[in-house]
Each structure stands twice: as structure tokens, then as C-alpha cells.
Scaffold this motif. Sequence first.
Motif, mmCIF file in Angstrom:
data_model
loop_
_atom_site.group_PDB
_atom_site.id
_atom_site.type_symbol
_atom_site.label_atom_id
_atom_site.label_comp_id
_atom_site.label_asym_id
_atom_site.label_seq_id
_atom_site.Cartn_x
_atom_site.Cartn_y
_atom_site.Cartn_z
ATOM 1 N N SER A 204 -43.838 27.110 19.571
ATOM 2 C CA SER A 204 -43.826 27.098 21.030
ATOM 3 C C SER A 204 -43.442 28.467 21.600
ATOM 4 O O SER A 204 -43.934 28.882 22.640
ATOM 5 N N ALA B 161 -46.383 30.460 21.960
ATOM 6 C CA ALA B 161 -47.191 29.989 23.089
ATOM 7 C C ALA B 161 -46.647 30.501 24.407
ATOM 8 O O ALA B 161 -47.397 30.988 25.251
ATOM 9 N N VAL B 162 -45.311 30.408 24.521
ATOM 10 C CA VAL B 162 -44.688 30.926 25.757
ATOM 11 C C VAL B 162 -45.025 32.408 25.925
ATOM 12 O O VAL B 162 -45.454 32.871 26.969
ATOM 13 N N ASN B 163 -44.847 33.124 24.827
ATOM 14 C CA ASN B 163 -45.129 34.567 24.888
ATOM 15 C C ASN B 163 -46.586 34.839 25.233
ATOM 16 O O ASN B 163 -46.892 35.762 25.984
ATOM 17 N N ASP B 164 -47.452 34.026 24.680
ATOM 18 C CA ASP B 164 -48.881 34.157 24.969
ATOM 19 C C ASP B 164 -49.164 33.967 26.450
ATOM 20 O O ASP B 164 -49.896 34.755 27.064
ATOM 21 N N ASP B 165 -48.551 32.908 27.003
ATOM 22 C CA ASP B 165 -48.746 32.646 28.435
ATOM 23 C C ASP B 165 -48.247 33.821 29.271
ATOM 24 O O ASP B 165 -48.888 34.258 30.227
ATOM 25 N N LEU B 166 -47.027 34.281 28.841
ATOM 26 C CA LEU B 166 -46.415 35.405 29.565
ATOM 27 C C LEU B 166 -47.349 36.622 29.526
ATOM 28 O O LEU B 166 -47.566 37.328 30.527
ATOM 29 N N LYS C 74 -50.593 36.633 29.071
ATOM 30 C CA LYS C 74 -51.775 36.414 29.902
ATOM 31 C C LYS C 74 -51.448 36.664 31.372
ATOM 32 O O LYS C 74 -52.212 37.297 32.113
ATOM 33 N N GLU C 75 -50.257 36.135 31.749
ATOM 34 C CA GLU C 75 -49.825 36.296 33.142
ATOM 35 C C GLU C 75 -49.665 37.776 33.489
ATOM 36 O O GLU C 75 -50.119 38.253 34.532
ATOM 37 N N SER C 76 -49.030 38.482 32.541
ATOM 38 C CA SER C 76 -48.838 39.927 32.780
ATOM 39 C C SER C 76 -50.174 40.654 32.857
ATOM 40 O O SER C 76 -50.378 41.531 33.704
#
Length: 512
Positions: free
Chosen positions: A2, A5-10, A12-14
Amino acid sequence: MSGAAVNDDLLKESLLELYEEAPCGYLFTSPDGTLLRVNQTFLAWTGYTRAELVPSRRFQDLLTVPGRIFYENQYAPLLRMQGFVNEVTFDIVRPGKEPLPVLVNSVQRPDAAGHPVFVASTVFDATARRSYERELLRERREAERLASIVDASGDAILSASADGVVQTWNTGAARLFGYAAAEAVGRALRDVLAVAGDARAWRTIEEELRDGRPVHVETVGVHASGEQIDVSASLTPHLGSLGELSGISSIVRDIRERRALERQQQEFLAMASHELRSPLAAIKGHAQLMRRHARYSEGGVDTIMAQVDHLDRLVNDLLLASQIAAGRLSLRLAAIDLAAEAHTAAAAHVRPDAPPIRVQASAEPNEPAAPVLVLADQLRLRQVLSNLLTNAVKYSPDGGEIVVRVSQGDATATVEVEDQGTGIAPEALPHLFDRFYRVRATAGTAQGFGLGLYITRQLVEAMDGTIAVQSVVGRGSTFTVTLPRAPFPAQLGKTSGTQRAGSDTLGIRRTQ
Ligand code: ADP
């Protein structure tokens, strides 16, 4: 995991944030230009909302008309052909604002089969660049304008490095020194300016220049042919950022004419004092004789009178010449009988020891002369005739007849003064009417200032006439003066009182 995944989302957001807020616009379009996606920066710059652009508009529809034409005809085909286009400027039309200058780079993205799927473009704000370019263009124009002024200048304008090697050379310099720019650049300044080759003089000049002071010198210029030319040169130092002499620019002017005039004036002063002194010496000598013997001698008084007359003529000539030069000569034009004036002038110049003077003023030798009316100033006309007759007598040492011939044409009348005297060498003829000009061979024998014919021509021309000379050495000379005929008295009356041309090129005032 997870965490990943969090880092991935972060991430993508960045990335999205970077994409939206980037310092440039990002556009994705279909191959036909339809906007598929635009970032926030592009919207902020252009003032459109996202809904206004995507997916209804095409990129080329946002451009000014010339930009759109360029896009359709050049940009899009090039993009299709080579897959990318870089650094092209467009103006994007903005609602309610000035168009925005932009710099666009585009890349075409193909699918696996190589067919274009979409186009990704980056858009940079080119406002600063555009104004910089405009400034650059303005400066270039200014530089070109200055260069054309320099080139068109009649003076030689050149520049040299601090150690005296010619770097630039205008057309005036090419004309003055006889070297084309290509031959002159790289040459030493001392090759063309004598002062630059004079070590001591040049050291002093260099010191001034190093101190940032311009220097003005009169020196000799050396022409490509080796001829030496009197020139004046203004040298201006150019100092580098540390105050060191980095170059010299110079304006060089041909002063030969001025020098010749100065020499002529010096020669004139020497001659004038000599000319004035000899009659004075004669007058003084005779006066002393008379005082010593306490009685007047007839011959002595005659000599004194003749010398005083001569002095009077010399001083009058000087005065007239200076009036002409200063433009202070005034004319009173009237209908004057040239035939009668010719007779009077001839009679005044007849002397027992001088050649006979015959006046020919009518078609038949024995007929009384009919009046020949010219529009002239009587006093000045008399002076003209007197000058020509004085010369005819003066330059006819061995006698021979002098003939004064008056004739008239439709609009002009002519008086010729012909002598059988010494004649004038062909090389002297073009200078005869110049100020202070005297023929060398005669300068020693006959007295004069070399002003007579100069004054004569100025007076004749002031009266709208012309003067010409024909001469053969050893045979004699003929001076021909042509003047406008006077209009009929009625016409003359009509124009009288009008002030003709306040002053002409000579600055001679004319009243009629
Ligand atoms: P100057 O005072 O020396 O006579 P002018 O201007 O009248 O000055 O004449 C200029 C020169 O032209 C004279 O020095 C003379 O050599 C020449 N000259 C003028 N008139 C005649 C002439 N009739 N015959 C020969 N030479 C002449």
C-alpha cells in the motif's frame, strides 16, 4: 504494497500539478489540430476556460489570420512529414486582450503502426523575446542608418585599433586616399596619415587620446598614388571598460582648397604692399625734390598726379573686390547707350604714348553711331570698359591698334575690345577671371593686383551679362562682353521700382 500505491498516487498528483502549473503551456491535439487537452498555464495566459477550448476548437483557430495560414501551409505539413517542428512563433488571439506572442514546439506521437495519434506541443510566452527582438531590430536599423550616414559623408571617416591598424573605411576615405575599403583595412594608419608616422608627434597625440581627449591636427594625407594632400584630422579616442584606449575613430577632411586660398592671400598681401608702395615712393621722391628745390616742377606734379590716380585705381579695385566678396555691391539698372559709352571710354584712354583706339559702333564706318541700349548700371559699365581698355593698352607694349566694336542682336548687345598686344597663353585663359590671378610672364613688368578681370566678370555677370576671351600669344586678345538689351522705355517704366532679386549668388543687390 500500500505504501508504494500511496507513493504512486502522490507521484501522479505531483506530475499532474507540474503539468498544470508548468511555466509553459502544454497542448495535446489530434493530428487535425483539435484540442484534446490543455494545461492550466495555457488557460491562464490566454484567458479561455477549459470548456471553451476542449474539445470543440482547433489550435489553428486560436491564431491570428497570418498565423493560421502559416500553420495550414507550412507548420502542419512539416509536422506530418518529419514528426516534429521546433521554435516557431505564433500570435494567439485572446478574448479582450492583445494577441499573445508564443513560441511553439510540437511532436507527433504515432501508434504501433506508425500512424499519428496525437500531437504534443509546448508553448512558451514570447512576449519578452518579442520585445527583445524588436529592440534588437530597432538597434540594427539605427546602426544601419548611422552606417549609411557615415558612408554617404563627403569626409573620410575611418577607425583604427589602439595600435593604429585601420579597421573601418568609408566611401569618403576611399575617395580621399584612393584605396578601396578592402585595401585599406589592415593597413597602418601611418601609411595614410603622415602624423601617425611621426614618432614624437604621435606620442603626444596618443597621450591625449589615452586620457580620453579628442585631438585635432592638420597634417598630410598620403594618397595611394603617392600624392600628398593637405588634410585636417579629428581623432576621437574610444576607451574600454577599464579606461584603456581600445580604438581611435577619425574624420579626415581635404583642406587643399583652404590652403591654396591661404597661400593666395599671403601672396596677395605681399604683392599688394609692393604695388601700393611703389607709387607712394614715387610721390614721396618728387615731393622731396620739390621741397629741396623750393619750387614746383611741371613734370614732378604730373608724376605725382599720375601716381595718385594709379593708387586711387588700386584702392578702388580693392574696395570693389571686397564689396563683391561681402555681397555688398548694389546696382542701379537703367537703359544705357552702349555705343556712346564705348566712345567715351575710348576717348578717355587715348594717350600720345599709347596705341590708337578705334571705335566701330555702326555698320557703316562714317555714319554716326545709333544708340545701342543695354540694361546696365552706368558706373559699373564704365568700369568694365575702362578695365578692358586699360589692359588692352597695358598689354600692347609695341603699339598696334585697339578696336572697340559695338553690335546688337535680338535680345543682347555686345562690345568687343580687341588688341594686337602680347596675347595670353592658352593655359592662363581658364584662370584669367580668377581673383588675384596674374599671368606670371607679365606679373613682373606691368603693374596690377590681378583683380581687374575678376571685378570685370563679377560686374558683367551681376548685370546678367557674360564675358569671354579669345587670344593668341604674340597676336593679341579680344574680350567680348554681352549684355541684355534694355526693354523699350514703356516696359522699363513698368518694371521700374521693383527690387529685382534681393540678392543673387554673389549677394549683389539690384535696384532698377
Ligand atoms: P592685372 O591687374 O594684373 O592687370 P587683371 O585681372 O586685369 O589684372 O588681368 C589678369 C592677367 O591677365 C594680367 O596679369 C595679364 O597677364 C592678363 N591680361 C589681361 N588683359 C590682357 C590683355 N589685353 N592682353 C594680354 N594679357 C592680358
